[in-house]
Design an enzyme around this catalytic site. Sequence first.
Site, PDB file in Angstrom:
ATOM      1  N   ASN A 203      20.237  31.360  46.098  1.00 38.17           N
ATOM      2  CA  ASN A 203      20.671  29.968  46.240  1.00 38.17           C
ATOM      3  C   ASN A 203      22.158  29.908  46.563  1.00 38.17           C
ATOM      4  O   ASN A 203      22.992  30.407  45.807  1.00 38.17           O
ATOM      5  CB  ASN A 203      20.380  29.204  44.955  1.00 38.17           C
ATOM      6  N   GLU A 249      18.801  27.755  50.329  1.00 42.48           N
ATOM      7  CA  GLU A 249      18.348  29.000  49.711  1.00 42.48           C
ATOM      8  C   GLU A 249      17.686  29.899  50.735  1.00 42.48           C
ATOM      9  O   GLU A 249      17.117  29.435  51.724  1.00 42.48           O
ATOM     10  CB  GLU A 249      17.416  28.719  48.543  1.00 42.48           C
TER      11      GLU A 249
END
Length: 334
Positions: A203, A249
């Site tokens: 992320n 992400e």
Amino acid sequence: MQIFRFSYTSIPCLPHSVLAAGFFDGFHQGHRALLTEAKKQAERLGLLWGVLTFDPDPWAVFRPGEPLEHIQSLEDRERTAEALGANLFCILDFTRAFASLSPDGFHQVLKDMHVDYLVTGFDFRYGARNAGSVQSLTKAGFAHSVVQAVTDLDGKISSTRIEEAVRGGNVAAAMLGQDYSVPGLIVHGFGRGGKLLGFPTANLQPDPGYLLPARGVYAGFVQTDSGIHEAMISVGVNPTFTGAGQTVEAFLFDFDSDLYGQRVRFYFSRRLRPEKRFDGPEALKSQLVKDEAQSRQVLDGHDPDPDGVYATAESRQGVCRDRGRDKDMACGIK
């Protein structure tokens, strides 16, 4: 490459040079044409060559408080100029006082900088109320070249066009000369990718000020401390789940290292599809399997950074293509 930053009221002793002038956000193909001309003229004159740019963005000075996003940071622009062979990178502090100079005042700044030859685009403007132009450079007898617009089938290549393309999901690699990319820090996410879907993700907390591509799934790369790794990247709010908020992400292929806290760069090579809400985790997982297969096909043999702006030749050669590892080990993020 030598980097100089200064005010127009306090100019350091600079070498005589040929400089290409502009803001250069993105260093797209039009900007690169200016650098090609500057290099040519410098070789003809036996001088160093480089870039004259401004910081902060004039828009931030005249419209403070308004949202402002860029294709590249100032540091990115420095890296690009160096990768393209520039000897000098000159940053003039942009202030209201500097913007208020008359055209002749700007000409004097160039002379004090020992700029013997200036390269500009055809629409270059300067001085109070943008009174200065390529015509006033000619009238003042300042040695210069004017580079005409670089176009493609859709018109003039410009930073504005690239921004619009990226916002629409077209990552504009042909106009930029490299894949669009965003740097940032790897942080903890919701943990659903690995545990629930079998696609553990890294992320990204993007650095502030960068333009993010449209929501969707992209084939791309992630540059880490260990090299560049193929990936598929998601930008969006994870509509299959609730309360997610905006995320960026990446699922790195064939990768089993811990990235938490590491600074990385995400490259967006091609948008595969827009963001979509699925009827539960199993339906989403089925689509992710297809996205991975398509991403691998798109990325095979692709170099996201051909000029080596952000990545060295060694790291590009290290693009991970080991297809045999267990997907559940990817990213080392559980």
